[in-house]
Scaffold this active site. Sequence first.
Site, short mmCIF file in Angstrom:
data_model
loop_
_atom_site.label_atom_id
_atom_site.label_comp_id
_atom_site.label_asym_id
_atom_site.label_seq_id
_atom_site.Cartn_x
_atom_site.Cartn_y
_atom_site.Cartn_z
N SER A 76 1.18 18.54 22.02
CA SER A 76 1.78 18.87 20.73
C SER A 76 2.45 20.25 20.76
CB SER A 76 0.71 18.83 19.64
OG SER A 76 -0.44 19.54 20.06
N ASP A 92 -2.85 21.45 26.31
CA ASP A 92 -2.72 20.62 27.51
C ASP A 92 -1.85 21.38 28.51
OD1 ASP A 92 -3.75 17.96 26.22
OD2 ASP A 92 -2.22 18.70 24.85
N LYS A 138 0.83 -1.20 0.00
CA LYS A 138 0.00 0.00 0.00
C LYS A 138 0.87 1.26 0.00
CE LYS A 138 -4.12 -2.07 1.85
NZ LYS A 138 -3.60 -3.38 2.32
N ARG A 143 -7.89 22.18 13.96
CA ARG A 143 -6.71 22.38 14.81
C ARG A 143 -6.40 23.88 14.85
NH1 ARG A 143 -4.00 17.72 15.87
NH2 ARG A 143 -2.01 18.75 16.23
N ASP A 174 -7.20 21.15 28.18
CA ASP A 174 -7.01 20.22 29.29
C ASP A 174 -6.15 20.91 30.33
OD1 ASP A 174 -8.26 18.44 27.64
OD2 ASP A 174 -6.59 17.02 27.51
N GLY A 215 -4.28 20.25 18.36
CA GLY A 215 -5.67 19.81 18.44
C GLY A 215 -6.34 20.38 19.67
N ARG A 274 4.22 21.63 23.19
CA ARG A 274 5.59 21.51 23.71
C ARG A 274 6.48 20.74 22.74
NH1 ARG A 274 8.14 18.26 28.31
NH2 ARG A 274 9.97 19.51 28.86
N ARG A 275 5.88 19.87 21.96
CA ARG A 275 6.67 19.15 20.96
C ARG A 275 6.99 20.03 19.75
NH1 ARG A 275 2.72 15.32 21.57
NH2 ARG A 275 2.24 15.31 19.34
N1 LIG Z 1 -3.92 7.77 24.65
C1 LIG Z 1 -3.15 8.74 25.05
C2 LIG Z 1 -3.57 10.06 24.99
C3 LIG Z 1 -2.73 11.05 25.42
N2 LIG Z 1 -1.51 10.74 25.90
C4 LIG Z 1 -0.59 11.79 26.32
C5 LIG Z 1 0.40 12.05 25.23
C6 LIG Z 1 -0.15 13.21 24.52
O1 LIG Z 1 0.82 13.93 23.83
C7 LIG Z 1 -0.74 13.99 25.65
C8 LIG Z 1 -1.79 14.97 25.22
O2 LIG Z 1 -2.82 14.28 24.54
P1 LIG Z 1 -3.51 14.91 23.27
O3 LIG Z 1 -4.60 14.00 22.88
O4 LIG Z 1 -3.85 16.32 23.54
O5 LIG Z 1 -2.39 14.77 22.14
P2 LIG Z 1 -1.34 15.81 21.56
O6 LIG Z 1 -1.27 17.05 22.35
O7 LIG Z 1 -0.08 15.05 21.41
O8 LIG Z 1 -1.87 16.12 20.11
P3 LIG Z 1 -3.02 17.17 19.69
O9 LIG Z 1 -2.35 18.27 18.95
O10 LIG Z 1 -3.93 16.40 18.79
O11 LIG Z 1 -3.69 17.64 20.92
O12 LIG Z 1 -1.26 13.00 26.53
C9 LIG Z 1 -1.11 9.42 25.96
O13 LIG Z 1 0.01 9.13 26.39
N3 LIG Z 1 -1.93 8.43 25.54
MN LIG Z 2 -2.95 18.14 22.93
#
Ligand SMILES: Nc1ccn([C@H]2C[C@H](O)[C@@H](COP(=O)(O)OP(=O)(O)OP(=O)(O)O)O2)c(=O)n1
Ligand SMILES: [Mn+2]
Length: 560
Positions: free
Chosen positions: A403, A415, A296, A372, A476, A412, A405-406
């Site tokens: 995301s 946090d 794929k 987003r 959050d 999305g 901090r990354r």
């Molecule tokens: N099933 C999950 C959900 C979340 N997290 C942790 C890692 C994520 O980075 C953090 C924040 O969750 P988010 O769903 O807000 O994810 P992100 O911030 O990484 O991405 P987005 O930009 O979609 O919010 O919590 C995790 O370890 N396992």
């Molecule tokens: Mn997030």
Amino acid sequence: MASRNMPSTNKRKRGKNEDLDAEKCKKSKLEPGGNSAKSTAENNNRFLNGLHILIISAGIQKFRFDIFKKQIIKYGGIYMEKFTDETSHIIVDEKMELDRLCRILKWDSIPTGVKIIKSLWLSGCLKDNNLNSSANFELDNQEFRVQSVKNDLLNDNVKVEPSTSNYSPKNEHSPTKDHSPKKDHSSKKAAYSDADSDYDEANDRALPASPKGHKHIPTEKWVCSAASSDKKKEIPNKNVIAKLEEMAKNYKNSADKWRSFGYQKAIAALKTYNKEITTYEDAVALRGVGKKLADKIWEIIQTGELRKLNEISSTDEAKTTNMFSDIWGVGATTARLWYTQGHRTLANLEKNANLNRQQKVGLRLYDDLKERMTREEAGKIEQYVKETAQKINPGLIAMACGSYRRGKQTCGDVDVLVTHPDGKSHKGVFQKLLHGLHETGFLTDDLVTQDDHSTQQKYLGVCKLPEEGSQHRRLDIIVVPHNELACALMYFTGSAHFNRSCRNLAIAKGMSLSEHSLNTGVIRSHGEKINKGTPLPTPTEESVFELLGIPYRSPQERDH
Ligand SMILES: Nc1ccn([C@H]2C[C@H](O)[C@@H](COP(=O)(O)OP(=O)(O)OP(=O)(O)O)O2)c(=O)n1
Ligand SMILES: [Mn+2]
């Protein structure tokens, strides 16, 4: 092998030349240019002009065969059904041997004037839109062997991870138990290697029996040990990742959780693979990617499209359940239930479906929450929460994780983690902070408030910046005691995939990692903890990495 629900074309045995789909061939003749400017330009470059090409199907995937056939015609070549005096090029599988080819073609000796070339050459030409030199790919050319050994060496350098479990879909936002189906890979020659895996979409891997002690775990092959790709550069394989993400979403919403999981793994592997995939072999060599998924990936690379995705996402059911599951608080099961109950539109859900409180919020704010936000807006939300917190106590620390901090360009949600360096003044802050944020109208809707007896308190809700034209955004907030800061920070920074890898590594080392602590001396029996162990001191994130035995990775390098 996950062959269930595969399209009939994939189930069919690879046919001889005459079995091939003549209709597709005709179609590509009829529509050589397509509509787009790109395909017209491509077709002006008929770089296969004048070549009479025969493909030996043995060992070549049917779909790949079909693509070759179509592309040969598209780029001006002549596709041959059988070998004749006119044949100029014979394309064979990489593993084809000359004597086998002679048997297939019933040759006593090799005719002169025909090139016998490994299919990698054709793949490369199609990729580069150019008639590349075939010197290194000719079957009877010794140089090829040198080249292929080099490729093998490169492919050996894949990162592997024994297990990623604990997948919990978004909106069911909690570290969950491992429900992964276990497969026994213990007989495989390399305990930690995935490279020889022939599993496809549901290729979750069971962890090898937990070794005793910490010493002999080769951590360099774990996902969490590797840095994710450099975000400043263009992300390689972006289109492939986007298409696979859509596949994962479709499978998840169609109750095919494990196939979806297989895709998630492939996506994660692609995200840590920092180079462009240029050959089929690159795709097969990806950690966690079996043959079918590699097919794929290769199809997307060669055609820019994925027929299977177009097929599965075009049904009324897929479109509707995908739309429903984009509502915050709605999982795949509910989305499908609503579909079976006859709901087809959001307006219809609002009127007639049985929605809980969160889903009502999700539906009302559907458009806002689906989108987003920019990094800049996430920064403003962080700042707003921080200022409100510091009005309560100026010593409080509030920082956006996830995301943001990354270093992602879009988020999305936001946090925000809140703590106090003195280890005690965070107490009582949670409710005061929520109150303060509600008072100014910043928080518009509450979704989940977790304020039980845990050391950490968590809030999920919706906010809106006071600026004109602002949209509702998911927020959050987590309040944590300072001694749990490093583990909490790591957990909420993610990515979720990076976290799973860290947790699995901890397990393999007889430890356990959570958002609270890294414990040692954990005793497990059949995967269940019998003894929770004792928390290790983790003053910083660096100390957590060190205890896990992996190099420190900055938040930007954890975007797996
Ligand atoms: N099933 C999950 C959900 C979340 N997290 C942790 C890692 C994520 O980075 C953090 C924040 O969750 P988010 O769903 O807000 O994810 P992100 O911030 O990484 O991405 P987005 O930009 O979609 O919010 O919590 C995790 O370890 N396992
Ligand atoms: Mn997030």
